[in-house]
Design a protein around this motif. Structure first.
Motif, mmCIF file in Angstrom:
data_model
loop_
_atom_site.group_PDB
_atom_site.id
_atom_site.type_symbol
_atom_site.label_atom_id
_atom_site.label_comp_id
_atom_site.label_asym_id
_atom_site.label_seq_id
_atom_site.Cartn_x
_atom_site.Cartn_y
_atom_site.Cartn_z
ATOM 1 N N UNK A 437 0.860 -1.181 0.000
ATOM 2 C CA UNK A 437 0.000 0.000 0.000
ATOM 3 C C UNK A 437 0.896 1.232 0.000
ATOM 4 N N UNK A 438 0.526 2.219 -0.824
ATOM 5 C CA UNK A 438 1.301 3.444 -0.968
ATOM 6 C C UNK A 438 0.367 4.638 -0.879
ATOM 7 N N UNK A 439 0.769 5.630 -0.121
ATOM 8 C CA UNK A 439 -0.034 6.843 -0.021
ATOM 9 C C UNK A 439 -0.001 7.396 1.386
ATOM 10 N N UNK A 440 -1.111 7.985 1.795
ATOM 11 C CA UNK A 440 -1.212 8.548 3.138
ATOM 12 C C UNK A 440 -2.145 7.687 3.978
ATOM 13 N N UNK A 441 -1.753 7.476 5.235
ATOM 14 C CA UNK A 441 -2.478 6.566 6.122
ATOM 15 C C UNK A 441 -2.997 7.305 7.345
ATOM 16 N N UNK A 442 -4.043 6.741 7.930
ATOM 17 C CA UNK A 442 -4.519 7.229 9.223
ATOM 18 C C UNK A 442 -3.871 6.413 10.320
ATOM 19 N N UNK A 443 -3.542 7.056 11.416
ATOM 20 C CA UNK A 443 -2.843 6.400 12.513
ATOM 21 C C UNK A 443 -3.681 5.274 13.115
ATOM 22 N N UNK A 444 -3.002 4.191 13.449
ATOM 23 C CA UNK A 444 -3.649 3.082 14.159
ATOM 24 C C UNK A 444 -4.159 3.531 15.521
ATOM 25 N N UNK A 445 -3.598 4.602 16.060
ATOM 26 C CA UNK A 445 -3.955 5.059 17.415
ATOM 27 C C UNK A 445 -4.830 6.308 17.382
ATOM 28 N N UNK A 446 -5.492 6.562 16.246
ATOM 29 C CA UNK A 446 -6.241 7.803 16.121
ATOM 30 C C UNK A 446 -7.389 7.897 17.126
ATOM 31 N N UNK A 447 -7.928 6.737 17.548
ATOM 32 C CA UNK A 447 -9.026 6.753 18.528
ATOM 33 C C UNK A 447 -8.625 6.192 19.882
#
Length: 594
Positions: A437-447
């Motif tokens: 996967x390539x691009x921008x990710x959301x943090x696993x710890x966002x919540x």
């Protein structure tokens, strides 16, 4: 014919001759400054790859001049002379693109006094760290000749000798090659000239090596088990071992992180540090076994249970669009396994998958990649990133249930022509074994940010990628592991380790032990994926170039040799005679008075 017409015709002929001569001279002058050739081969083997062209065009890649001295000159046998000319042709192509930033010259190491030659030989050899000499024996004019060659080059960059190239292998002392024995080696080196030269130039011009670390602390593959793959990328990357130990700064200044076959649970603090590494644009490469299988028990009892690893990193990868399933992929495209059955010595071991490369630059045109006991990788969710399969199974493949029992008897139920799925040629049957996967990710710890870090200013928490990153997952952790030997250290304290002589990244040991070689592309695949993940594509196209070497049908040559010899002798003679008769006829028709 009047005197005036004779003079006019003579003047015309001399003028025409002068124009032809001048044109030939001009063509030769122009051709000495221009170099071009047309590649009409189907696989474009004589054309430079896009990666090579981009590397040579990039003036920021090497600002100083590169000087290459090749020590293949003088009186050489025809085979070596041809190889020398191929090197020059390739360098000429390089120079057409790079211009004055590359210069080269061919030198004869056997010129000069004995003292001068000996001094040069010692300089080239450099106590075994430079060019290895090649001693050959061949026949010339009825006499046997022994000659020592230095089939390599020295690269100077910015006025400093920084690199040597070995085009052909060296020989042990007093064990010369017979020239005929070098044919395959010369052919292979000719085929790989572009890669040999570009990789050497790449090493020469590196100003700062990207930093890649192997993660430790969770039961990952250790230094001894990864020595071979480390040596493959060491010329281009700075390699380290990293243990996080809850340190927020553990992965600072890293460009790439390799997690190879973890077997123990990750703490939330460690996962947070890895997650933030990805959010900052770091390149994450995960090679993970989803299940534990004791192969000794399998071989001894004929069957064994599997158990899930619960490391916790799989859940984090899920948020990056990659899911690792707790199953095994079984595939008819596989490596056989020797077994002690009474009626047969080996079975098709569906669990040892020969992964099928995709068209992605990481795997394109490589040999199949050996993935023993590998799990399925899936795409999940959607986000501001792209999902790309890198390796798949064949179309005649399936998956087991979750945490299955594995039995040596399983392949016997499928007969000699096993079919694992209803439509074994349907492309939709392919199972993904590795993906990117390539691009921008959301943090696993966002919540659910780790409590210890939620109010810690040093954590500098990022809920989303601040720049594009790359995450790669392979459902197999052992594919880069090498066997190794140990020996007492020279100082008497502890042990030293080295990979075994048998390269288990190239071949399967069990099959080789019964004289059935099966070749893998694991080494090139690993090199490609690290290059791609760290953004250096200069040699990807060369490694993955498919050049088809069509073997000569020796039986057909033997049967038809006389016919083709006659054709080769008679046709040129017949053409000359035909041309002479035609010219004679035309002259008689033009000049004979009627």
């Amino acid at each position: 014919m009047s005197e005036k017409k004779k003079i006019t015709k003579g003047l015309f002929n001399w003028t025409f001759l002068a124009i032809v001569v001048v044109a030939l001279i001009l063509i030769n002058i122009i051709s000495s400054f221009l170099y071009t050739r047309i590649d009409m081969t189907e696989d474009q083997r004589y054309s430079l790859t896009d990666g090579t062209v981009a590397f040579l065009e990039n003036k920021e890649q090497f600002k100083n001049r590169i000087s290459i001295k090749i020590y293949l000159e003088g009186e050489l046998p025809a085979e070596i002379k041809h190889f020398r000319n191929e090197i020059e042709a390739k360098l000429q192509e390089f120079k057409e693109i790079a211009g004055d930033r590359i210069e080269y010259q061919f030198l004869d190491p056997n010129v000069g006094t004995e003292g001068e030659k000996q001094a040069l030989f010692e300089q080239l050899y450099a106590k075994g760290k430079g060019i290895m000499p090649l001693e050959i024996v061949y026949m010339k004019d009825g006499s046997q000749i022994k000659k020592m060659l230095w089939p390599g080059a020295v690269i100077d960059y910015g006025g400093t000798t920084v690199q040597t190239i070995q085009f052909l292998p060296g020989t042990p002392v007093e064990h010369p090659y017979v020239l005929d024995e070098l044919t395959d080696l010369i052919d292979n080196s000719t085929k790989n000239l572009e890669y040999i030269l570009v990789s050497s130039l790449r090493k020469t011009t590196l100003v700062k090596k990207p930093r890649v670390a192997f993660l430790q602390g969770h039961g990952e593959l250790n230094f001894q088990q990864t020595q071979r793959v480390r040596s493959l990328i060491a010329p281009y990357f700075s390699i380290a071992d990293i243990t996080i130990n809850d340190s927020l700064a553990a992965l600072d200044n890293l460009d790439g992180l390799i997690i190879a076959r973890p077997t123990q649970k990750f703490s939330d603090k460690d996962l947070f540090v890895i997650d933030q590494f990805v959010m900052k644009g770091g390149r994450l490469m995960c090679f993970i076994d989803a299940l534990y299988l004791n192969e000794d028990t399998l071989n001894r009892n004929g069957s064994t249970h599997t158990m899930r690893y619960d490391t916790g990193i799989e859940r984090m990868l899920f948020d990056y669009g990659l899911k690792l399933n707790d199953n095994y992929v079984v595939d008819v495209s596989c490596v056989d396994k020797p077994v002690p059955f009474a009626n047969q010595s080996k079975i098709q071991w569906f669990f040892h998958v020969l992964a099928t490369p995709t068209k992605h630059p990481i795997s394109r045109n490589l040999e199949p990649v050996s993935l023993k006991y590998t799990s399925q990788v899936d795409s999940v969710g959607s986000g501001d990133y792209k999902f790309t399969p890198i390796l798949t199974s064949s179309t005649n493949a399936s998956v087991t249930g979750l945490a299955p029992m594995v039995s040596l008897a399983m392949p016997l139920n499928y007969g000699e022509n096993p079919v694992l799925v209803p439509n074994p040629t349907d492309e939709s049957n392919k199972v993904i074994l590795a993906a990117l996967t390539e691009g921008k990710f959301e943090s696993h710890f966002r919540n659910r940010i780790v409590e210890e870090y939620s109010n810690n200013p040093a954590a500098r928490y990022l809920a989303k990628s601040k720049k594009e990153g790359k995450v790669l997952l392979i459902g197999n952790g052992r594919f880069i592991a090498n066997s190794y030997d140990s020996m007492p250290a020279r100082n008497g304290q502890g042990y030293m380790y080295r990979p075994t002589q048998f390269n288990d990244l190239r071949m399967d040991f069990e099959m080789a032990s019964i004289n059935i070689p099966v070749y893998f592309g694991n080494q090139e695949f690993f090199q490609n994926l690290v290059d791609y993940m760290l953004g250096d594509n200069s040699v990807l196209d060369i490694r993955s170039r498919q050049i088809d070497i069509h073997a000569i049908d020796k039986e057909k040559v033997k049967a038809d040799a006389t016919f083709y010899k006659i054709i080769n002798i008679l046709i040129p003679v017949a053409l000359v005679l035909l041309f002479a008769l035609l010219m004679s006829y035309l002259r008689r028709r033009k000049y004979v008075q009627k």
